[in-house]
Design a protein around this motif. Structure first.
Motif, mmCIF file in Angstrom:
data_model
loop_
_atom_site.group_PDB
_atom_site.id
_atom_site.type_symbol
_atom_site.label_atom_id
_atom_site.label_comp_id
_atom_site.label_asym_id
_atom_site.label_seq_id
_atom_site.Cartn_x
_atom_site.Cartn_y
_atom_site.Cartn_z
ATOM 1 N N TYR A 298 0.824 -1.206 0.000
ATOM 2 C CA TYR A 298 0.000 0.000 0.000
ATOM 3 C C TYR A 298 0.861 1.260 0.000
ATOM 4 O O TYR A 298 0.565 2.227 -0.719
ATOM 5 N N GLU A 300 3.828 1.585 -1.207
ATOM 6 C CA GLU A 300 4.408 1.717 -2.542
ATOM 7 C C GLU A 300 3.385 2.274 -3.525
ATOM 8 O O GLU A 300 3.708 3.111 -4.379
ATOM 9 N N TYR A 301 2.141 1.831 -3.378
ATOM 10 C CA TYR A 301 1.070 2.338 -4.248
ATOM 11 C C TYR A 301 0.857 3.830 -4.024
ATOM 12 O O TYR A 301 0.725 4.616 -4.972
ATOM 13 N N ARG A 304 3.792 5.882 -5.533
ATOM 14 C CA ARG A 304 3.724 5.994 -6.996
ATOM 15 C C ARG A 304 2.607 6.944 -7.421
ATOM 16 O O ARG A 304 2.754 7.693 -8.396
ATOM 17 N N ALA A 305 1.472 6.890 -6.683
ATOM 18 C CA ALA A 305 0.379 7.809 -7.029
ATOM 19 C C ALA A 305 0.767 9.244 -6.792
ATOM 20 O O ALA A 305 0.376 10.157 -7.554
#
Length: 309
Positions: A298, A300-301, A304-305
């Protein structure tokens, strides 16, 4: 002439004797309807009341005398006598589970947590049996498919047969396991035996195979209610789950409805407590592993977002 025996607590087996002698003992008050009895050809020891029709007890007046001290050579010698002796005790085992006594005091019902501990053992047993059967079937299927491919005779039917084994084996094993054991003289699955509980009908007697099958099938209602049917055992009268209510059954301490009700225990017991602790630790470990995997993913997500990547 059929040899009969009966069992007097503290004195042992009495017999062999003719049916007339058993009737005389009942008339004189030496035995009661709940006295355990056995005759040649019977499978188990049962309360004398179960032989009422063959002995004609209903046609006799109920005994009024208390049972006196009574013994015969068989009762005194017990297992020490030779099996070939006419006074040898019968070969049928004297089972505690068949030692039915109508409840005269408190009955200890098995609550939710004790039943959950028993279920943990039973689930492991059934699952192991299931995978053994499936693995054997897969190996046999692989060998068979190899031969069919060589002979160019493979058919969709063989794959359908394998799928049937995969999807039907578990309920078949589960049904045989629960129905067979809960309607046996033990009145309990391996898990229930381990935690010291058993299943009875509404009167505290051993279930018939038909009732045991109905109880097993009614577990489906507990699944349809999202397991609420099981949780009901924690707060309903007589600690009954939805499947118990449908099948008119009880889950009680193993010493309930026996000649030794004082041996009943209210607590969880060591086995149930250890199982629940281990189960709790396993759940905590599983949740920890899931969080350890999910949280970095999560983060990492989110990273990136935020960076537009």
């Amino acid at each position: 002439m059929t040899d009969w025996y009966y069992h007097l607590p503290g004195q042992g087996r009495v017999g062999p004797m003719a049916a007339d002698d058993v009737r005389e003992a009942y008339r004189d008050g030496r035995v009661q309807r709940d006295t355990l009895a056995w005759h040649v050809g019977a499978r188990d020891w049962l309360p004398l009341d179960r032989f009422s029709d063959s002995l004609g007890l209903d046609e006799m007046a109920a005994p009024t005398m208390p049972p006196p001290v009574y013994a015969t050579p068989a009762a005194v010698a017990g297992e020490a006598v030779e099996r070939a002796s006419p006074y040898a005790p019968p070969r049928a085992a004297l089972s505690e589970a068949d030692d039915y006594q109508a409840a005269t005091g408190e009955v200890v019902y098995a609550g939710f947590w004790k039943r959950l501990a028993a279920l943990m053992i039973d689930a492991v047993v059934v699952t192991i049996a299931y995978y053994v059967v499936v693995v054997v079937a897969m190996i046999a299927f692989g060998i068979g498919m190899a031969g069919m491919i060589k002979a160019d005779s493979a058919t969709p039917g063989s794959i359908a047969a394998l799928l049937a084994v995969v999807y039907l084996t578990y309920p078949i094993i589960s049904g045989l396991y629960y129905v067979g054991l809960e309607s046996s003289s033990a009145q309990a699955t391996l898990g229930k035996m381990a935690v010291g509980i058993k299943v009875t009908d509404d009167d505290g007697r051993r279930m018939s195979r038909g009732r045991a099958l109905g109880r097993w099938a009614s577990h489906l209602l507990c699944y349809l209610t999202v397991y609420i049917g099981y949780v009901m055992a924690g707060f309903t009268a007589r600690k009954r789950g939805l499947h118990d209510m449908v099948a008119s059954t009880l889950v009680v301490d193993r010493w309930a409805y026996t000649a030794q009700p004082e041996r009943q225990r209210r607590g969880l017991g060591t086995v149930a407590l250890v199982l629940l602790i281990l189960g709790g630790l396993a759940v905590v470990a599983y949740v920890g592993i899931m969080l350890a995997v999910a949280i970095p993913a999560y983060e990492e997500y989110v990273r990136r977002a935020a960076t537009g990547g």
